[in-house]
Structures are given as structure tokens and as C-alpha cells.
Design an enzyme around this catalytic site. Structure first.
Site, short mmCIF file in Angstrom:
data_model
loop_
_atom_site.label_atom_id
_atom_site.label_comp_id
_atom_site.label_asym_id
_atom_site.label_seq_id
_atom_site.Cartn_x
_atom_site.Cartn_y
_atom_site.Cartn_z
N ASP A 4 -3.40 -22.71 -12.79
CA ASP A 4 -3.97 -22.97 -12.36
C ASP A 4 -5.54 -22.11 -13.31
OD1 ASP A 4 -6.54 -23.58 -11.35
OD2 ASP A 4 -5.68 -23.02 -9.24
N ASP A 52 -12.08 -25.84 -12.80
CA ASP A 52 -10.91 -25.88 -12.32
C ASP A 52 -10.00 -26.98 -12.41
OD1 ASP A 52 -9.35 -24.32 -10.63
OD2 ASP A 52 -10.48 -24.21 -8.62
N HIS A 67 -12.35 -26.75 -2.73
CA HIS A 67 -14.08 -26.85 -2.83
C HIS A 67 -14.70 -26.64 -3.71
CE1 HIS A 67 -12.51 -24.06 -6.57
NE2 HIS A 67 -11.26 -24.42 -5.39
N HIS A 106 -16.44 -20.97 -5.56
CA HIS A 106 -16.13 -21.54 -4.31
C HIS A 106 -17.92 -21.18 -3.53
CE1 HIS A 106 -11.75 -20.25 -3.67
NE2 HIS A 106 -11.98 -21.09 -4.21
N GLU A 154 -7.46 -29.95 -4.56
CA GLU A 154 -6.84 -29.44 -5.25
C GLU A 154 -5.45 -29.74 -3.95
OE1 GLU A 154 -6.55 -24.90 -5.37
OE2 GLU A 154 -8.37 -25.22 -5.44
N GLU A 187 -4.52 -29.71 -9.42
CA GLU A 187 -6.69 -29.60 -9.17
C GLU A 187 -6.86 -30.34 -10.47
OE1 GLU A 187 -7.51 -25.92 -9.70
OE2 GLU A 187 -8.89 -26.05 -8.10
CO LIG Z 1 -9.61 -24.39 -6.92
#
Ligand SMILES: [Co+2]
Length: 424
Positions: A197, A208, A277, A285, A310, A405
Site C-alpha cells: 500500500d 492512494d 476514506h 483522511h 479499499e 485499493e
Molecule cells: Co487508503
């Protein structure tokens, strides 16, 4: 990066238009050129066409292996490839052709282009890392190779372009927020399930995006569960869609999978206290959580928002808790100026402000900047609420967790899966 639910617990196909990996387009271009060349040799005609092709070829140079060319140099026009486009459905069909909404998008073009550049780096880096992954590798070497490749391809430049957060490479029952600290000797094994990640950003526009890697094919159904659950979450996302509805759809797909591990069959569970998020500028976030189980909030997604979709599939409890040594930290986004007494904490905060601002960092990143003996200062910053620690999030020992994700953008006229690539 994962969003952990701190509140009390409440009781699941790829799209049509393909990914636009610049590299891919290049090779297609080259392949068709050489086909043309062959045709030309046979027929002895079409000379003009051939000339145009080779000129075009010259303009878009190709990435090296290992990757070393900044993506800005691979796209001389300055326009980076659009992600996968998905249409809005039902009540939002009208958006597809709305002139007013198209005008809104023209104004946002620079932002779209920034995040697409970050996504192109992500695609090229993850493709390269997957090609060099093998059992026996030191996790530290893996992370440093990945991070140095990001730095090069993104033309790292202070807070304007770079790594968006530490390279998560959590193994097995560790779901998220693990990266080696300096000196860690953890080795990647054949039977490990690794969540890779990592994040890239241009001017704080963050991509992300995460994949799960396993060498042992026994884990394939576990990986497929979260890959498909994430694709479902992406498909269900849209302007005015309630977050709880996305969570319910994700859980249904996730929990329709079973995986047999060393003779025991597990129904894959969605980890109920992990979430997708919303994402803001320099803010991983941004306030909204996208649940991966049913029973979530009724809050809606809105036009213009970025989301990290995700999902985490687990053979364990389907619930994570903080455990193990901490590596991840991030300055609190909403914090104002707080006077500090300890000179070491003050100096460390200056380093954080200059190099990371409100982006997440890890201890290795402080080490490489030449910071030493900073543990007390870091603790002081955490205790004063300026910095927050994000320890690893773990399901039950012996279980396995997978994660996929993508970053999506709810454009006024369509949904763009920014980080989509030919790999997933
Ligand atoms: Co994330």
C-alpha cells in the site's frame, strides 16, 4: 492507507474502457509500427505513413527497466493519461452530457492532471516492484527500492511532488500500517500475504492505491475476494450515493468467497473496523469513511470528492486492533500553533513541517533526513496532540488478510478511477 474505525462497531469485473498506462500505449504504438514496417517492405508503399509514425515514436520515449525516467519526460505534452472512466447511473445519467458540468471540469483540469501524473508513477512503480518481488527479499530493501523509484519517477521536489505516505507492506494477519523500522530484518517468505500500500502525490493531490501479493496460489481466492469487493465498491460509488449502501454491496461480494488454507476452509470476512476514506489536498483522511460492511452511515458522496476505495478480506475475526512496534506517524491536519518547550521536539516539528507537512511519514524517513535520537521528541509531539501515531492494525494471529485499493474521483460528468492500470 487504511481508515480505522475508532467508534463502536455496528453490526460485498473490471470496467469497460481500459487503463491508460502510457507505457502500454507506447508498446502498442511500437508494435503496430513494426507491423507497418513489415507491410511496407512487402508492398513497398505507404512511405509517408511510416515517416509520421517514426516521428511520433521519437516524441514519446520509453521507460527503462529498472525505471529511471521521470514520467514528466515520458509525456512531453504535459498531459497525463486519464484513468478508467465509469458512467454515472440512474438519476445521474444526465451528468454525462451536461454542458454546465463539462465547463466545471475544464476549470479543474490542472488538478486532474496532477493526480493523473501521480497515478502514472504509481502504475509504473507497482509494475516494476511486482517484477522484482521474490521470497527471501529483505522487506527493508523492498521498501527502499520502491521509495527510491517513486522519488525518481515523480521528480521528487519538497512538498510539491513525492511520496504521500510510508510504504505499507503488512504481512499475513497484519492488515495495515506496517513498514519496517531501520534495522528490521524481516524477510518476505513464499507463504506470506503482503499488502503493498503506497502513495504518490503532486501538489498534495494524493493517489492512494494498494495491491496484495502472494506467491502461493493457495491464497488466490482470498486475493480475488478483496479485488472484486473493491471493484464493487468502485462501481457502486457515485454522487449522492449513501456510504452505507456501498458498505453493504462490498460485504456481500467479499463474503461470497471461500478460501481453503492448508486443508481448512474459511469464509472470507470483511474487516468491519477498516474503511475506505475521502481524500483532500495533503489530507489522506478527509473526514468521510467508506465502510466495507453493512450498517454504516447514511452520509452521501458528493460532486468533486476524491475517495480511496479499499477493502480488506480476512480469514480471522474480521476485526483489527493496534499491535506491534509503531512506524507510521502523521501531523494532525486541523492543529493550529502549539507552543513547545522541549527544544528537541521543536526542532523535530520543524523537520516534519518542512518535509511532510500533514502527509504521513515513518521513522525511516526521519532517519534518512539525518534525524537522530528523536524518539523522546516524537513522543512529546504525540503527547501534545500535534502528531498522531498510527500503529500496525492486526487481525488474529495466524490469520491472513488481503487488500486492494484504488483512488477515484467523482467528476461532475463521470467517475474516474484514477489509479486503474492493466494489472487491476
Ligand atoms: Co487508503
Amino acid at each position: 492507507m487504511a481508515d480505522e474505525n475508532h467508534s463502536e462497531i455496528r453490526v460485498p469485473e473490471d470496467g469497460a474502457s481500459g487503463p491508460s498506462n502510457g507505457n502500454e500505449q507506447d508498446s502498442v504504438e511500437l508494435a503496430s509500427t513494426s507491423q507497418k514496417d513489415e507491410d511496407d517492405l512487402k508492398e513497398g508503399t505507404k512511405k509517408k505513413k511510416k515517416k509520421n509514425k517514426s516521428k511520433k515514436k521519437k516524441e514519446t520515449s520509453q521507460q527503462t527497466d529498472p525505471p529511471s525516467i521521470p514520467v514528466v519526460d515520458l509525456f512531453p505534452s504535459g498531459d497525463f493519461p486519464e484513468g478508467e472512466i465509469q458512467r454515472y447511473k440512474d438519476d445521474n445519467l444526465w451528468r454525462t452530457t451536461s454542458e454546465e458540468k463539462r465547463e466545471l471540469e475544464r476549470l479543474e483540469k490542472p488538478i486532474y492532471n496532477s493526480v493523473r501524473r501521480a497515478a502514472e508513477v504509481h502504475r509504473q512503480v507497482r509494475r516494476y516492484i511486482k517484477s522484482i518481488l521474490k521470497p527471501g527479499m529483505l522487506m527493508t530493501d523492498l521498501c527502499e527500492t520502491l521509495e527510491n523509484t517513486v522519488r525518481k519517477l515523480i521528480s521528487e521536489n519538497g512538498l510539491q511532488a513525492g511520496i504521500a505516505f510510508p510504504t505499507g507492506c503488512s504481512l499475513n494477519w497484519v492488515a495495515a500500517h506496517w513498514t519496517p523500522n531501520t534495522g528490521d530484518k524481516t524477510v518476505l517468505n513464499y507463504d506470506d500475504v503482503m499488502k503493498l500500500d503506497f502513495g504518490t502525490h503532486i501538489d498534495g493531490c494524493i493517489v492512494d492505491c494498494a495491491i496484495t501479493v502472494a506467491f502461493n496460489p493457495m491464497f488466490d481466492p482470498l486475493l480475488e475476494a478483496s479485488r472484486e469487493a473493491t471493484n464493487t465498491g468502485i462501481k457502486e460509488s457515485g454522487i449522492d450515493v449513501r456510504l452505507c449502501d456501498i458498505g453493504a454491496a462490498i460485504q456481500e461480494v467479499m463474503e461470497s468467497y471461500e478460501v481453503e488454507i492448508n486443508g481448512t476452509v474459511f469464509q472470507v470476512k470483511s474487516i468491519r473496523n477498516l474503511n475506505g476514506h475521502s481524500i483532500g489536498r495533503y489530507q489522506i483522511h478527509a473526514g468521510k469513511s467508506v465502510p466495507i460492511v453493512k450498517g454504516g452511515e447514511q452520509t452521501k458522496m458528493e460532486e468533486g470528492e476524491f475517495f480511496a476505495i479499499e477493502t480488506f478480506g480476512s480469514t480471522g475475526k474480521g476485526y483489527v486492533r493496534e499491535d506491534l512496534e509503531c512506524s507510521h506517524y502523521m501531523k494532525n491536519f486541523d492543529i493550529g500553533h502549539i507552543p513547545l518547550r522541549l527544544p528537541r521536539a521543536k526542532q523535530l516539528l520543524a523537520t516534519i513541517n518542512k518535509n511532510f507537512s500533514t502527509l504521513a511519514f515513518c521513522k525511516r524517513y526521519l532517519d534518512r533526513l539525518g534525524e537522530t535520537k528523536y524518539l523522546m521528541g516524537l513522543k512529546n509531539l504525540c503527547d501534545s496532540g500535534i502528531v498522531q501515531a498510527y500503529p500496525p492494525l492486526c487481525d488474529s494471529k495466524g490469520s491472513y488478510v488481503s487488500q486492494f485499493e484504488h483512488t477515484i474521483l467523482l467528476r461532475p460528468t463521470c467517475k474516474e478511477v484514477i489509479s486503474r492500470g492493466d494489472d487491476y
